[in-house]
Design a protein around this motif. Sequence first.
Motif, mmCIF file in Angstrom:
data_model
loop_
_atom_site.group_PDB
_atom_site.id
_atom_site.type_symbol
_atom_site.label_atom_id
_atom_site.label_comp_id
_atom_site.label_asym_id
_atom_site.label_seq_id
_atom_site.Cartn_x
_atom_site.Cartn_y
_atom_site.Cartn_z
ATOM 1 N N ASN A 91 -16.744 4.599 14.442
ATOM 2 C CA ASN A 91 -15.900 3.759 13.598
ATOM 3 C C ASN A 91 -16.736 3.174 12.459
ATOM 4 O O ASN A 91 -17.944 3.378 12.394
ATOM 5 C CB ASN A 91 -15.168 2.690 14.436
ATOM 6 C CG ASN A 91 -16.120 1.661 15.032
ATOM 7 O OD1 ASN A 91 -17.251 1.496 14.577
ATOM 8 N ND2 ASN A 91 -15.668 0.973 16.063
ATOM 9 N N ILE A 92 -16.066 2.493 11.550
ATOM 10 C CA ILE A 92 -16.738 2.048 10.328
ATOM 11 C C ILE A 92 -17.929 1.134 10.645
ATOM 12 O O ILE A 92 -19.013 1.273 10.078
ATOM 13 C CB ILE A 92 -15.722 1.309 9.408
ATOM 14 C CG1 ILE A 92 -14.545 2.238 9.072
ATOM 15 C CG2 ILE A 92 -16.392 0.806 8.143
ATOM 16 C CD1 ILE A 92 -14.915 3.570 8.485
ATOM 17 N N ARG A 93 -17.716 0.224 11.587
ATOM 18 C CA ARG A 93 -18.776 -0.700 11.986
ATOM 19 C C ARG A 93 -20.028 0.063 12.438
ATOM 20 O O ARG A 93 -21.135 -0.247 12.024
ATOM 21 C CB ARG A 93 -18.238 -1.530 13.168
ATOM 22 C CG ARG A 93 -18.748 -2.932 13.288
ATOM 23 C CD ARG A 93 -17.761 -3.742 14.132
ATOM 24 N NE ARG A 93 -17.512 -3.104 15.422
ATOM 25 C CZ ARG A 93 -18.120 -3.477 16.556
ATOM 26 N NH1 ARG A 93 -18.983 -4.435 16.561
ATOM 27 N NH2 ARG A 93 -17.828 -2.861 17.683
ATOM 28 N N GLU A 94 -19.812 1.082 13.274
ATOM 29 C CA GLU A 94 -20.939 1.862 13.806
ATOM 30 C C GLU A 94 -21.550 2.762 12.731
ATOM 31 O O GLU A 94 -22.748 3.011 12.733
ATOM 32 C CB GLU A 94 -20.494 2.718 14.999
ATOM 33 C CG GLU A 94 -19.952 1.923 16.175
ATOM 34 C CD GLU A 94 -21.011 1.030 16.819
ATOM 35 O OE1 GLU A 94 -22.203 1.381 16.780
ATOM 36 O OE2 GLU A 94 -20.638 -0.037 17.335
ATOM 37 N N ASN A 95 -20.693 3.255 11.825
ATOM 38 C CA ASN A 95 -21.209 4.041 10.713
ATOM 39 C C ASN A 95 -22.227 3.235 9.911
ATOM 40 O O ASN A 95 -23.249 3.752 9.483
ATOM 41 C CB ASN A 95 -20.067 4.457 9.779
ATOM 42 C CG ASN A 95 -19.619 5.883 10.009
ATOM 43 O OD1 ASN A 95 -20.261 6.819 9.561
ATOM 44 N ND2 ASN A 95 -18.521 6.038 10.739
ATOM 45 N N LEU A 96 -21.917 1.942 9.726
ATOM 46 C CA LEU A 96 -22.801 1.092 8.936
ATOM 47 C C LEU A 96 -24.054 0.701 9.704
ATOM 48 O O LEU A 96 -25.100 0.441 9.124
ATOM 49 C CB LEU A 96 -22.045 -0.174 8.503
ATOM 50 C CG LEU A 96 -20.930 0.051 7.481
ATOM 51 C CD1 LEU A 96 -20.047 -1.176 7.370
ATOM 52 C CD2 LEU A 96 -21.514 0.389 6.128
#
Lengths: 230, 244
Positions: free
Chosen positions: B95-100
């Motif tokens: 998800n976006i959080r983990e991507n970052l």
Amino acid sequence: MLSGFDFQTIVNALPYLFLTGMTFTLTLTLFATIGGMIFGTLLAVMRSSDNRILSGIAGGYVNLLRSLPLVLVIFWFYFLVPFLAQWLTGSSSPVRVDPFWSSVITFTLFEACYFCEIVRSGIQSLPRGQTLAASALGMTDRQALIYVILPQALRNMLPLILTQTIILFQDTSLVYVLSITDFLGAAAKIAQRDGRLLEMYVFAAFVYFVISLIASQAVKRLQKRVAIIR
Amino acid sequence: MSMITLRDVSKTYGDFRVLSGCSTSVSKGEVVVVCGPSGSGKSTLIKTINGLEPIDSGNITVDGTAVSSPTTNLPLLRAKVGMVFQHFELFPHLNIRENLALAQIKVLKRPRDTALEKGAALLERVGLSAHAEKFPGQLSGGQQQRVAIARALAMDPIAMLFDEPTSALDPEMINEVLDVMVELARDGMTMMVVTHEMGFARKVANRVIFMDRGEIVEDADKNEFFGKPRSERAQQFLSKILVH
């Protein structure tokens, strides 16, 4: 034809068939799947590597094993490995190998080839940009593989991996050549003992069919749930 | 002070010369736009700067480190240079959080909490805080590219490379991405941007590099470039894309 079909023979044999036979079959399937997946993923990574030696070794191994009949590999392992072990350890007599572990090792080595090809096509199906993006963020090749490439490749390939596991579940019946009591082996033994070949082989086929059918339906359902949204 | 220096960089694919004798430099805080017809080698050029494309001859230094030297730790260098791709290349399984957070944790060895906090702050900066739990496939192209910019910024880069960041986007999404880039330029980020967005170049670029057939044909101050490009090829290119 069914008038002579003796259901009682089957009912009486159920504990032996399942507690001894099916337990062995499922345990072997489980161990060989885990072992085959680990070894197969390693082979896939080697085969996809830029290192010619690594990819050559993995490619040669996969092509060799895939060119041999499984039954032959099972035989070969069970009857020749004791001598190989004797030679390696310098023991005075052939080292006895437990039939269960011999089968686990054989199936692991054999199935790894199929898992390798599945995982490799999973790796190849990913856009090259994914590796570039991981590299651009400073990840080493190993980190890119572990955190970016393999999780996607394995997830994309999960249905195929599970389908291969179902095939493996059926293939484990080939251990009958080692007189092992897997599910089919147990059925065969009862069939011989009671002279009820028809009942036992029809029932064995029915059980393999039902389990495989249920498993492949489950795979279909799972496929929809794990798909990565693109 | 020169942050990025290219000296006589050449590269061939078989018989095809993709880059031929390219030299330029980008100073700290400078914004340089690279443009040119397709196939002119501009994407290849920008990828040589963080070593994603190896070069055949010449040399490149980034912040004093020689990129193509065999002793250079490329992952270490790349971690300092942010890159944004045409097709975003977010990691679709995270998800976006983990991507970052992923590269911050694995590459910079930041504690997970710190990485998540930093990611959240940058997501806020690109206006996408509400989407932290979503997966890349659930976002529009423009949103994905803004996340990709935030992901690169999370590494605290000393410079940012953009490889056609808006050319895979639907027209209505281009501006939201350019806005983020304009803001970044105004904050003093050193940027090298391959793009056809001449409006962006006019607004924030210090210099414009024009490439054709693997060569840097023109490397000029922005006003000079748009005022009167010296080369005929650049004039033709500009007249084609500015006409509409």
